[in-house]
Structures are given as structure tokens and as C-alpha cells.
Design an enzyme around this catalytic site. Sequence first.
Site, PDB file in Angstrom:
ATOM      1  N   ASP A 171       0.843  -1.174   0.000  1.00 24.10           N
ATOM      2  CA  ASP A 171       0.000   0.000   0.000  1.00 24.10           C
ATOM      3  C   ASP A 171       0.888   1.237   0.000  1.00 24.10           C
ATOM      4  O   ASP A 171       1.688   1.445   0.906  1.00 24.10           O
ATOM      5  CB  ASP A 171      -0.871  -0.035   1.258  1.00 24.10           C
ATOM      6  CG  ASP A 171      -1.809   1.135   1.315  1.00 24.10           C
ATOM      7  OD1 ASP A 171      -2.537   1.327   0.337  1.00 24.10           O
ATOM      8  OD2 ASP A 171      -1.785   1.864   2.309  1.00 24.10           O
TER       9      ASP A 171
ATOM     10  N   THR B 161      -3.250   5.141  -3.901  1.00 21.15           N
ATOM     11  CA  THR B 161      -2.188   5.905  -3.260  1.00 21.15           C
ATOM     12  C   THR B 161      -0.846   5.674  -3.934  1.00 21.15           C
ATOM     13  O   THR B 161       0.016   6.540  -3.906  1.00 21.15           O
ATOM     14  CB  THR B 161      -2.076   5.506  -1.782  1.00 21.15           C
ATOM     15  OG1 THR B 161      -2.010   4.089  -1.714  1.00 21.15           O
ATOM     16  CG2 THR B 161      -3.266   5.978  -1.009  1.00 21.15           C
ATOM     17  N   THR B 162      -0.682   4.511  -4.519  1.00 20.17           N
ATOM     18  CA  THR B 162       0.558   4.254  -5.228  1.00 20.17           C
ATOM     19  C   THR B 162       0.541   4.984  -6.568  1.00 20.17           C
ATOM     20  O   THR B 162       1.507   5.647  -6.945  1.00 20.17           O
ATOM     21  CB  THR B 162       0.741   2.747  -5.488  1.00 20.17           C
ATOM     22  OG1 THR B 162       0.457   2.053  -4.290  1.00 20.17           O
ATOM     23  CG2 THR B 162       2.118   2.432  -5.950  1.00 20.17           C
TER      24      THR B 162
ATOM     25  N   ASP C  91      -9.001  -0.179   1.880  1.00 24.18           N
ATOM     26  CA  ASP C  91      -9.054   0.316   0.500  1.00 24.18           C
ATOM     27  C   ASP C  91     -10.346  -0.115  -0.176  1.00 24.18           C
ATOM     28  O   ASP C  91     -11.020   0.683  -0.835  1.00 24.18           O
ATOM     29  CB  ASP C  91      -7.868  -0.231  -0.309  1.00 24.18           C
ATOM     30  CG  ASP C  91      -6.588   0.499   0.044  1.00 24.18           C
ATOM     31  OD1 ASP C  91      -6.631   1.317   0.970  1.00 24.18           O
ATOM     32  OD2 ASP C  91      -5.561   0.242  -0.606  1.00 24.18           O
TER      33      ASP C  91
END
Lengths: 535, 527
Positions: free
Chosen positions: A69, A102-103, A400
Site C-alpha cells: 500500500d 495511493t501508489t 481500501d
Amino acid sequence: MALAFDEYGRPFIILKEQDQKTRLRGIEAQKANISAGKAVARILRTSLGPKGMDKILQSPDGDVTITNDGATILEQMDVDNQIAKLMVELSRSQDYEIGDGTTGVVVMAGALLEQAERLLERGIHPIRVAEGYEMASRIAVEHLEHISKKFDFEATNIEPLVQTCMTTLSSKIVNRCKRHLAEISVKAVLSVADLDRKDVNLDMIKVEGKVGGKLEDTELIYGITVDKDMSHPQMPKQIEDAKIAILTCPFEPPKPKTKHKVDIDTVEKFQTLRLQEQKYFDDMVQKCKDVGATLVICQWGFDDEANHLLMHRNLPAVRWVGGVELELIAIATGGRIVPRFQELTPEKLGRAGLVREKSFGTTKDKMLYIEHCANSRAVTIFIRGGNKMMIEETKRSIHDALCVARNLIRNNSIVYGGGSAEISCSIAVEAAADKYPGVEQYAIRAFADALDSVPMALAENSGLQPIETLSAVKSQQIKENNPHYGIDCNDVGTNNMRQQDVFETLIGKQQQILLATQVVKMILKIDDVISPSDY
Amino acid sequence: MAIERILKDDASEEKGERARTASFVGAIAITDLVKTTLGPKGMDKILQSTGRGQEVTVTNDGATILKSLHIDNPAAKVLIDISKVQDDEVGDGTTSVVVLAGELLREAEKLVAAKIHPMTIISGYRIAAECARNALLQRVVDNKENAEKFKSDLMKIAKTTLSSKILSQDKEHFAQLAVDAVMRLKGSTNLEAIQIIKKPGGSLKDSFLDEGFILDKKIGLGQPKRIENAKILVANTAMDTDKVKIYGARVRVDSMSKVAEIEGAEKEKMREKVQKIIAHGINCFVNRQLIYNFPEELFADAGVLAIEHADFDGIERLALVTGGEIASTFDNPESVKLGHCKLIEEIMIGEDKLIHFSGVEMGQACTIVLRGASHHMLDEAERSLHDALCVLSQTVNDTRVVLGGGWPEMVMAKAVDELARQTPGKKSHAIEAFSRSLVAIPTIIADNAGLDSADLVAQLRAEHHKEGCNAGIDVISGSVGDMAELGISESFKVKQAVLLSATEAAEMILRVDEIITCAPRKREDRM
């Protein structure tokens, strides 16, 4: 470092302790910042997509976290560089706002910085680059809106939602049983969602984990779990149709907050005091019993005597329940938190269909399940897994998935995943670039190139030939004028993301592009870095 | 231009191949460490603690060894973690799980060196694990219906578990103890009801299971040493000076006579309390807290046996065995449930006096008294027995049983091999590797026993080619033997947990391509 001189030729001090600071200015500063940003993005690049790799992070205390994550990696990386910290912030804000991607947002920002560096070398002013990016991002966001699809689901048909959550989960370690977890997440979100107001309060979903068992044993509990057991080992372990008294006062002798003394000077006083004390305990328990409670949940401890009296009156009780859990129980059971025994009334009791104590494995771990609550909105996802790291990672993955489901309920527009949205945007931005007369044109074109980097990273991580694959998909998109072609990461055989049922939320994607552009603009505008030097 | 430093000063970062190598090396090192303890002829380890006294532990239990290690390698920590979980969840197989995970990684390392992407290996391992589980499922024996047979299954499992431990000399004896103890639980997994008391002296053979309950306490002075048909009140109440609990209360007097009066009142109060307790019609009173001399004397006068300062567990167990409830107030004697037992007496084990409650009502709990030459011996014996008890209690719930002695691994390996041949693509290499890792376990067992592993495993493989074969390694005679005849069995649940956790851990480590170590927290150096 440059020195300033006044009209008499004396050195003039601008910065305090000027000689102890290092200073980078102009193009040097920009290049240093860009390279720092790129370095952060490079770390995350390999974690992107369903075939992304994990990172081991060892905290200062030696604890190990294994995750893929983006937000977690950056948070725990303990970065020192200012620009790198900006990137961490970037990923965090994506996490707060959307919860997923988020990546991707960091990889996107890294790509934008990389492209900007080339433009700077050509002598284009950073502000012009920033403005060009701004324009391009607007085009991309509009285009996303254009290619997005409305997405139909109802409370009865959760299949589409499950599919979306599966896309999110497929990039995590839990993808072995993504179907199971996706269903749990969707059901959890739907049970707390307010479909009319299109709002979901994720606070109502508690994610609990306990080491042991299999990942497949993860379950959704329509109710609450509390990591506590009954105060007396012989109290009943299962209560049906429980009426719960939720107390924040201890079953202990009263402790008035004002300073006082009770003086004992005669035998009579001693005896009355004793009697009073006994009566006091008796009263407390009696009051709970009188209002019809069949379970007492208390924030504080119990005196031995009170404990026995409770047991004796057949009134099971739980002690030392934390404040947050107490509130959750109150919400779920529709009860009120009662601060004093005197205020206990039957209306203030919470109701639950079933309360039971469950023990795990060979250790004496026990949990209390409160199920079928009157106000059944609160749910708990109870994760089991091989080890602590696995559970932590599952928690993050479920978070997520929950966020994605929530976003879909808020706004049911979707775009197709697998890099297809980025490729389509890139084509649109490229086409639009030629219409802009100024220097910005170059920046816009660079933006289109940067957009390509996400599908490129996806292809790279999936073991495909990145450039070959990307150009093939791109030409296919243009030829068939269909924005649904993406990278076939899982080797399914088709790269039509619509057929693969791989999609992401529109707001998530838009947010990614906007946030990444904003941060890059900010970094580009910096032309002077003053930092205390190392010695 | 030099790339800016992003991380803090002492932090380190390892990428790609190097990170992977670091995890492989760490994990394999841990595996090699515990490998030699596997199997009935496995060796023990001495662990010396760094703390004061430098205590020494001698053990063969994987979880205990790994728990005591101070490890810096993140991958090794993952392995230690799974072993700990295995211990908590099923109690046994703590070594096997680490060894299997390590072997999986060892094979994976070779595959990575042969340019196969870790993700491909992972997906191969997953398919293989599923296949192995199914293969095992098909061959399980479930004797739930037949109580007689099930009991003999339990016996076999207990013997198999114990044979790798220090108790192997007397495994018959201890297996019987463990099975009896677990059968008394009647399906509950609450091992707390089984109390283990360790008393140095005598030999391991002198250990025994007691039907009743033994409390490691002495009987108060002047009180009966033997009570028949005891009625027991189990209590948790203050029997010293029953303080007034109302906050801020204090005694303030102005003359000596008043002090005496209040003291009298206090005594009176205690006397009343004792009277109330005696009014329950009891002849034995067990309290968790202290009993002062005065009430003790009163109890002695009334001919009631009073036991003070029984610890929390003792009280709970006692309440459990005698069927009484733990009381703290004594105002309504008619509704308090008293505990009963046929006989309470003081017994001697070695040099210590203990109180023995026999003929208890609820036969759930029991006590196992371990005797042995030294503390180390007893500690290890307790751990071994604990393992056996855990496995048995789990088996009672999940009654499926498989054979032991490397048989399950061979069955799984055969099925996985079969699968590898049918699977197209690079995955088949990984599946094949999985089967090799499974075979590694019987190999290690044979190696540890000083046997010719290559020869034995090859024989075993050939045997397994026939349908419905029960062959495994018979370590005692050093040959391939029929496990069903030899009576070597294992719990299916344990095997399944070993298989799944090991695969999970291997997968987790394989997925890593970067290790970022933060700067260690600075500690104030007090030196």
C-alpha cells in the site's frame, strides 16, 4: 553563497548564520527537488498493479511491516528530504480523500517531474511548465468525465460493486481470496450506507483482526466484537435477547470528587458505615436488575463483592470496556451511555439479539460478540490470518476496498482500469496539445507522456514488454475509438477492460491526476532551498 | 548530479535482487537452525538467556526456540511469527511449519536464479498448496462415529507427538495421561482445566494423572487434615481486616477505650462474617485472598478446613471441578451453589504437602503431576505434554486423522507432481518445486535419525506409486514401514495448518522486492 554588500562595501548579512547554511538556487534547486521526487516514485513504481511487489519496512523499534500500500510504505519510510515529505503528504491526502490509488498518484507525480526535468533542460521556464500541466490536467479530467460510465447497482444486486472491490484487492497479498473479502467489504458498506443521501459513514465499520486461523475464516459480523470476557468466569457465555445497560460508573464504592473525610469514632458509626456500604453494592446491582437489564457493560472495574452480587443475581457483566467500543456498542444497540446508577431507566437500555463469548485456538483468548443489534447499522469485519503482518496488511486492503465501495455509492461513475483510462487521457491530451499556441504546448505534450507511465509501469510489473505493449494498446484505442483497452496484467487473454470487469472510480482517478499535478506545480515553483548545513 | 538522500541517516534500503537474497538467506538460516530438531530422532537445543542469572532452557520445541532468538532479519521474523501462531492455534507442528516454509523458499531461490519471476512462483505455489490439501483430504480417516477406534486414534496421535520429545522413553505412559486428560474435557478446548504441577524428584515414570484436583497449598494449622463428603465454598473475599471501602473513611478516636471498642467491633464483624460463611453448612472454605490468624482460628474451632491464598487460576479451576460458584458475599446462603467432593486430604508428593480433592462432581478438570530429575527436564516435559494436549484437544473437535512418519508429505508430493506434469507454462516449475519441498521433510526426518535419506526417500516414493499405500519412514528400525500397522498418526488439522501457513509465509517473503530499514531508535545509553 552569495554575499550582499552595502554602499560602503561592507558585507551585509541577510540570513542569520548565513555561513552555516547550504543553499541551492535556480535550476540547481529544481533539479535537486525533481530528483528527490523521482526517487520516491521509483520506490513505489514496482508496487503498482495486480502483479506489484511488496516492501518490507522495518520500523525504528525493529517491527516488521510487509505491505504494498503506497500510503503505508511512504508513511513508514521515515523520509528526511523535504520534497520527499511532500510526496508522502500527497499519497496521504489521496488516502484520506479517496482511500485507494495511493501508489498510482505518486507514480504519476514522479512521471510528471521526470518530464518537467527534460523541459527545463530545454530552457522552458518552470512556471510555463506548471501552467501547461495545469491546462493538461483540466483536459484530462474533462476527458475522464467524458469516457466514464454510469454504473448501476442496487442493494439487491451487489455483483458490480463486488467486481470493483475485487479490482482493488487484486493488487494486494490477499488476492487469494479476493472474492470472499470483496463480498464482505461490499456487504459491510451497504449495511451502513444511507442510499438516499448517498453517504457512508465508515466509522460504523470496525475492522478487527486476530492472529490465527485462515484468511478464509474472515467474517462479517452484523454487530460488534469486544476483546473482553465476562467479569466472572461462571457467568453465562451466551445471552439471547439481551437488554444491555451501558455504564460509565464503576461498581465500586463512591469516590466523591471533593475532598472529604468520614470520621469513625464510635462503634455505632463503624457499624452503620459497614451496613451502608453493603447496601450500596446491593442497591447498585438491584437498580440494574430493576430496569430489566440482562447484561451490564461497564467502562470501569468491579469490586469483588459487586462482582459476586452480579453473578448471584444472574446478571452477566463485562468490565474495562474502552470508551470507543462503549460508544460503538451504544450506537449499535440503540442504548444510552449512563453515567450514574440513578439515571438508569428501561428506555436507556440497548438491545441485542445475541451476545456470546467465543474462544480461539489453544490460548485463552476470548472475544465477546454482540450481534443482531437493535440498530443493526454497525458491523464488524473480523479478520483471521496466519500472522500479525498478514492481518495488518489485510486490514489495509479491506480499508481500501471499503473506500472504493463507498466512493461508488457516493458517485456511481466509473472508468475502466488496467491503465486504459490513462492511455485514453494521454491520447486526448496529445491531440489537444496542438491547439495551444504557446510554449505550454510542450508541457501539455509532456503531460501526455507522463500519463503513459502508469500503464507502462503496470506492463513492466506484469512481466510484459512495456513499450511494445503500450504502443499496441494505444494504437488499438485510436483505431477502434474505444477507451476500454488496457494492459492485460493477469494474462486473461483480452485487453478489453470492460470484458475483464476491471474498473475504478471516476473521482478516484480524477483526484489522482489533480493531486499529482498540484504537487508537481508546487515543486516546480521552488527555486531556492535553504537548509542548515550538516556540520 | 548526485541523487539527493531521501531517507534518514542510519536508514538503509535494499532493492530487488539484493533484498530478495537478504530474505532468502535469513529465512533459510532460521530453517537450518531448527531443522535438526525435527522428527523422533531430532536433537535438542540449549538456550541461554541474556538476562540476569543466564537461565538455561533445554528444548526441542520449535516455537520455544524461535521465541527466544533475537533476530534482525525481517524475513526471519516472518518465520518466527508463523511458528508462534502455529503454537497458539494448534499447539504442535511448530518446527514443521518453519522447515516447510524454509524449504519452499530454498526452492524458490533456485527458480529465481533460473529467471522465473517471483509472481509466477507464487501462483504456482498457490495451485500446488490447494492441490496438496485436496490430496490429503481424500486420504483422511475419520473415526468420529466409532468411539473405541477414535480413542485409539487419539492414543496414536499422542504417541506420535510425544515421540519427538524428551518424553519419548515413556511415551506410552504419557500418551495415556494426555488422552485421559483430554477425554475428560468432553470436546472443549479449554486446556486450563488441565492443571500441570511440576515437582522435581522421582523419575518421569512416576508422573501421574489425578482424577481430582490438586491444590499446591497447605492446610491451616489445627484444622482437619481429611474431610469426607466435603462441602466446599469457593470465595474471593477479604479475610484479613475487612476494610471499609467507602473512600475517605478513617478512624479517629479520642481515647484508648474507644480504640479497644472499635477493635472489638472489627473483631465482631469478622466473627459475624465467619459465622455467615459457616452457616452455609460447609466444611471446607477456600479463599483467594489471605485469611488472617483470627478467622482461621474461628474456622478451626468450627471444624472447617480453611485454605488461604489460592491463586486466581486455582480458584477458577476449583470452582470448575467442584461445581461451586465463586462467592464474595455471604448474606443468602440458600442460593449460593456449593461445591462438593468426596474426599479432601493432604498428600505428599516428594517433600511437599499438597491438598488433594478427589471424587469431584464435574469430572472435567484434572491434574497431571509431573515428576522428573531436574527443573529443565520438567520444563521440557511440560512443554511436550502441552503440545500433546493441544493436538489432542484439537483432534477431538476435528476428528480427521492422517498417518504420520512422512506419509502425508509423500501423498501430497505425489499429487502435486501429477499436477505439475499437467500444467502448461512456467508455473509447472514452481509446482514441481513445491513437491520437492514437501519431500524434503521426510528427508530431514531420516537425516536426523542418521539414516540414509536418499535411499529411504527413493524407496518411499516407489512404494507410494502403488494405490492406497501406507508407507512411511520407520525411524526406529530405519526402514520403510507401514504406518497404519506401526500406529503412527497425526491430526489432519495440524498438517493442514502447517501446509497453509508455510505457503502463506513463503508467498509473503517472495513478494518482497525492497527492504527499507528505518534508523534504529536511539536509546539513552545509561552506561
